[in-house]
Design a protein around this motif. Structure first.
Motif, mmCIF file in Angstrom:
data_model
loop_
_atom_site.group_PDB
_atom_site.id
_atom_site.type_symbol
_atom_site.label_atom_id
_atom_site.label_comp_id
_atom_site.label_asym_id
_atom_site.label_seq_id
_atom_site.Cartn_x
_atom_site.Cartn_y
_atom_site.Cartn_z
ATOM 1 N N LEU A 83 -5.796 4.322 -16.303
ATOM 2 C CA LEU A 83 -5.552 2.981 -16.028
ATOM 3 C C LEU A 83 -6.450 1.919 -16.079
ATOM 4 C CD1 LEU A 83 -3.283 0.997 -15.701
ATOM 5 C CD2 LEU A 83 -3.626 1.304 -13.296
ATOM 6 N N PRO A 84 -6.653 1.168 -17.268
ATOM 7 C CA PRO A 84 -7.755 0.174 -17.314
ATOM 8 C C PRO A 84 -7.602 -0.983 -16.193
ATOM 9 C CG PRO A 84 -6.207 0.105 -19.335
ATOM 10 C CD PRO A 84 -5.642 1.279 -18.590
ATOM 11 N N ARG A 85 -8.358 -1.153 -15.269
ATOM 12 C CA ARG A 85 -8.113 -2.479 -14.571
ATOM 13 C C ARG A 85 -9.503 -2.979 -13.996
ATOM 14 N NH1 ARG A 85 -5.418 1.981 -10.178
ATOM 15 N NH2 ARG A 85 -6.712 3.616 -10.816
ATOM 16 N N VAL A 86 -9.301 -4.383 -13.732
ATOM 17 C CA VAL A 86 -10.649 -5.122 -13.102
ATOM 18 C C VAL A 86 -9.984 -6.116 -12.082
ATOM 19 C CG1 VAL A 86 -11.803 -4.868 -15.400
ATOM 20 C CG2 VAL A 86 -10.339 -6.826 -14.818
ATOM 21 N N GLN A 87 -10.876 -6.344 -11.154
ATOM 22 C CA GLN A 87 -10.227 -7.281 -10.174
ATOM 23 C C GLN A 87 -10.699 -8.592 -10.558
ATOM 24 O OE1 GLN A 87 -9.563 -6.490 -6.960
ATOM 25 N NE2 GLN A 87 -9.491 -4.492 -7.580
ATOM 26 N N ARG A 88 -9.950 -9.391 -9.969
ATOM 27 C CA ARG A 88 -9.834 -11.055 -10.403
ATOM 28 C C ARG A 88 -11.439 -11.242 -10.140
ATOM 29 N NH1 ARG A 88 -6.653 -15.320 -10.467
ATOM 30 N NH2 ARG A 88 -4.246 -15.197 -10.178
ATOM 31 N N GLY A 89 -11.790 -12.284 -11.011
ATOM 32 C CA GLY A 89 -13.334 -12.752 -10.719
ATOM 33 C C GLY A 89 -14.194 -12.150 -11.576
ATOM 34 N N THR A 90 -13.633 -10.900 -12.203
ATOM 35 C CA THR A 90 -14.656 -10.143 -13.238
ATOM 36 C C THR A 90 -14.980 -10.951 -14.311
ATOM 37 O OG1 THR A 90 -13.584 -8.112 -12.309
ATOM 38 C CG2 THR A 90 -14.792 -7.977 -14.464
ATOM 39 N N GLY A 114 -6.349 -1.175 -25.605
ATOM 40 C CA GLY A 114 -6.275 -2.244 -25.846
ATOM 41 C C GLY A 114 -5.749 -3.396 -25.114
ATOM 42 N N MET A 115 -6.065 -3.222 -23.609
ATOM 43 C CA MET A 115 -5.524 -4.066 -22.771
ATOM 44 C C MET A 115 -6.369 -3.605 -21.273
ATOM 45 S SD MET A 115 -3.668 -2.126 -20.574
ATOM 46 C CE MET A 115 -2.458 -3.077 -19.636
ATOM 47 N N THR A 116 -6.157 -4.425 -20.322
ATOM 48 C CA THR A 116 -6.598 -4.095 -19.022
ATOM 49 C C THR A 116 -5.699 -4.798 -17.873
ATOM 50 O OG1 THR A 116 -8.336 -3.986 -17.336
ATOM 51 C CG2 THR A 116 -8.234 -5.946 -18.771
ATOM 52 N N ALA A 117 -5.378 -4.250 -16.885
ATOM 53 C CA ALA A 117 -4.535 -5.006 -15.817
ATOM 54 C C ALA A 117 -5.832 -5.813 -14.913
ATOM 55 C CB ALA A 117 -3.915 -3.922 -14.968
ATOM 56 N N VAL A 118 -5.218 -6.878 -14.328
ATOM 57 C CA VAL A 118 -6.184 -7.512 -13.572
ATOM 58 C C VAL A 118 -5.687 -7.661 -12.129
ATOM 59 C CG1 VAL A 118 -7.309 -9.805 -13.082
ATOM 60 C CG2 VAL A 118 -6.690 -9.285 -15.582
ATOM 61 N N ILE A 119 -6.428 -7.194 -11.100
ATOM 62 C CA ILE A 119 -5.904 -7.027 -9.690
ATOM 63 C C ILE A 119 -6.140 -7.939 -8.929
ATOM 64 C CG2 ILE A 119 -5.762 -5.123 -7.844
ATOM 65 C CD1 ILE A 119 -4.907 -4.311 -11.075
ATOM 66 N N GLU A 120 -5.217 -8.260 -7.964
ATOM 67 C CA GLU A 120 -5.482 -9.137 -6.944
ATOM 68 C C GLU A 120 -6.138 -8.266 -5.785
ATOM 69 O OE1 GLU A 120 -4.575 -12.305 -6.753
ATOM 70 O OE2 GLU A 120 -3.048 -12.873 -7.814
ATOM 71 N N SER A 121 -6.962 -9.193 -4.836
ATOM 72 C CA SER A 121 -7.684 -8.463 -3.860
ATOM 73 C C SER A 121 -6.627 -7.700 -2.883
ATOM 74 C CB SER A 121 -8.236 -9.505 -2.887
ATOM 75 O OG SER A 121 -7.328 -10.268 -2.118
ATOM 76 N N ASN A 122 -5.407 -7.965 -2.925
ATOM 77 C CA ASN A 122 -4.441 -6.965 -2.215
ATOM 78 C C ASN A 122 -4.087 -6.064 -2.975
ATOM 79 O OD1 ASN A 122 -2.650 -8.521 -3.813
ATOM 80 N ND2 ASN A 122 -1.865 -9.491 -2.253
ATOM 81 N N GLY A 123 -4.327 -5.891 -4.316
ATOM 82 C CA GLY A 123 -3.835 -4.736 -4.863
ATOM 83 C C GLY A 123 -2.742 -5.002 -5.817
ATOM 84 N N ARG A 124 -2.237 -6.092 -5.765
ATOM 85 C CA ARG A 124 -1.029 -6.534 -6.468
ATOM 86 C C ARG A 124 -1.465 -6.859 -8.003
ATOM 87 N NH1 ARG A 124 1.234 -7.967 -1.505
ATOM 88 N NH2 ARG A 124 3.349 -6.846 -1.268
ATOM 89 N N LEU A 125 -0.627 -6.912 -8.809
ATOM 90 C CA LEU A 125 -1.048 -7.219 -10.247
ATOM 91 C C LEU A 125 -1.330 -8.997 -10.324
ATOM 92 C CD1 LEU A 125 -1.096 -6.504 -13.282
ATOM 93 C CD2 LEU A 125 1.309 -7.100 -13.316
ATOM 94 N N ALA A 126 -2.422 -9.377 -10.950
ATOM 95 C CA ALA A 126 -2.588 -10.694 -11.021
ATOM 96 C C ALA A 126 -2.134 -11.152 -12.505
ATOM 97 C CB ALA A 126 -3.839 -10.971 -10.725
#
Length: 324
Positions: A211-218, A233-245
């Motif tokens: 699963l492609p994912r990066v944290q907010r602020g990346t 061709g995509m990445t999820a962006v994750i909040e600090s609490n682990g939820r989807l941003a």
């Protein structure tokens, strides 16, 4: 020699007559139709469909349609029923007998035995005054004014009317039972239909390390590296609490370049699509495809009940799985 125009006129006449036959059925969907449905819904057994000749072909199709839409059904040949196949029918079953004339010998011969065994009988005939219609608890009237055959002999309009009434019965029962697309899939597990109706998002999504994912602020450039590594061709962006941003896709990248944003300095927060459309792992893959098509997107993040990203999928995944 027959002219092309004559062939076209003949075909158009046939279609017109059969349309009229089907339209005539509307006035025959009445209290008897409701009673037939109630008999089948109340039955503890199966629907046994009988028919001879052309009516037999229609009966086979009606039995198949019933069976695939939540009503257990099968076809029995009336002539074979007289030579042992009546043993396939139990007292708990309902017989649906097709005969346009209502006086087909092979079916009429069975009527005393059907009555003696106390088996529920629904007739589907073009003659409500026939022996079959009078013996039945309920008669579904499928009479037609004319066969499409110019001699008014070959079963054409009458078989079409019987087929349509059978479909109407099957669909009414389907809706009464609350039959779902997933229920339908279990009757059709093979081929493309089965894949579309049985395959769930969890079976095709990329999860865990895939699963492609990066944290907010990346930084955007680091997010692009994550997209390249995972190849979706995509990445999820994750909040600090682990939820989807949010989500960032190839399409978002093209729009970012059009805005002349410096990809080395920009943050993913500035260019992502906030939250975005999502799927759930228990959702049918076909439902995920519809979300993508409706919103003209090519990828979805899969989230759990608390909006934590647990997977991702794109159009290519659904294409490979045979869903589209």
């Amino acid at each position: 020699m027959t002219q092309t125009s004559d062939l076209i006129l003949s075909a158009q006449r046939t279609i017109r007559l059969e349309i009229e036959a089907v339209e005539g059925l509307l006035s025959h969907v009445d209290a008897d139709f409701v009673r037939a449905c109630e008999m089948i819904l109340a039955s503890k057994g199966r629907v046994v469909v009988l028919g001879m000749g052309k009516s037999g072909h229609i009966a086979r199709k009606i039995a198949a349609t019933l069976a695939s839409t939540g009503t257990t059904a099968f076809f029995v040949h009336p002539a074979e029923a007289s030579h042992g196949d009546m043993g396939m029918i139990t007292r708990d079953d309902i017989i649906l007998a097709l005969s346009n004339s209502g006086s087909t010998n092979e079916i009429v011969t069975l009527l005393p035995l059907i009555k003696r065994l106390g088996i529920g009988l629904i007739s589907l005939t073009g003659n409500p005054d026939s022996p079959l219609a009078k013996a039945a608890e309920v008669n579904l009237d499928v009479r037609v004014a004319h066969e499409a055959c110019p001699l008014n002999l070959a079963p054409t309009s009458s078989t079409t009317a019987a087929l349509v009434m059978g479909d109407a019965l099957a669909v009414a029962l389907l809706e009464a039972r609350g039959f779902t697309a997933e229920d339908f899939a279990f009757s059709h597990p093979g081929g493309a239909l089965g894949r579309r109706l049985l395959l769930k998002v969890e079976h095709v999504m990329h999860a865990g390390e895939d699963l492609p994912r990066v944290q907010r602020g990346t930084l955007l450039k680091d997010a692009l590296m994550e997209m390249s590594r995972k190849g979706l061709g995509m990445t999820a962006v994750i909040e600090s609490n682990g939820r989807l941003a949010g989500i960032f896709t190839d399409g978002d990248l093209r729009r970012t370049l059009d805005r002349e944003i410096d990809v080395r300095q920009a943050l993913i927060d500035d260019v992502m699509t906030a939250h975005g459309k999502t799927a759930h792992m228990e959702m049918l893959a076909a439902e995920a495809l519809k979300i993508m098509e409706d919103h003209k997107i090519s990828a979805l993040v899969v989230v759990d009940s608390e909006d934590h990203p647990i997977g991702a999928l794109n159009m290519h995944d659904l294409l490979r799985a045979g869903v589209m």
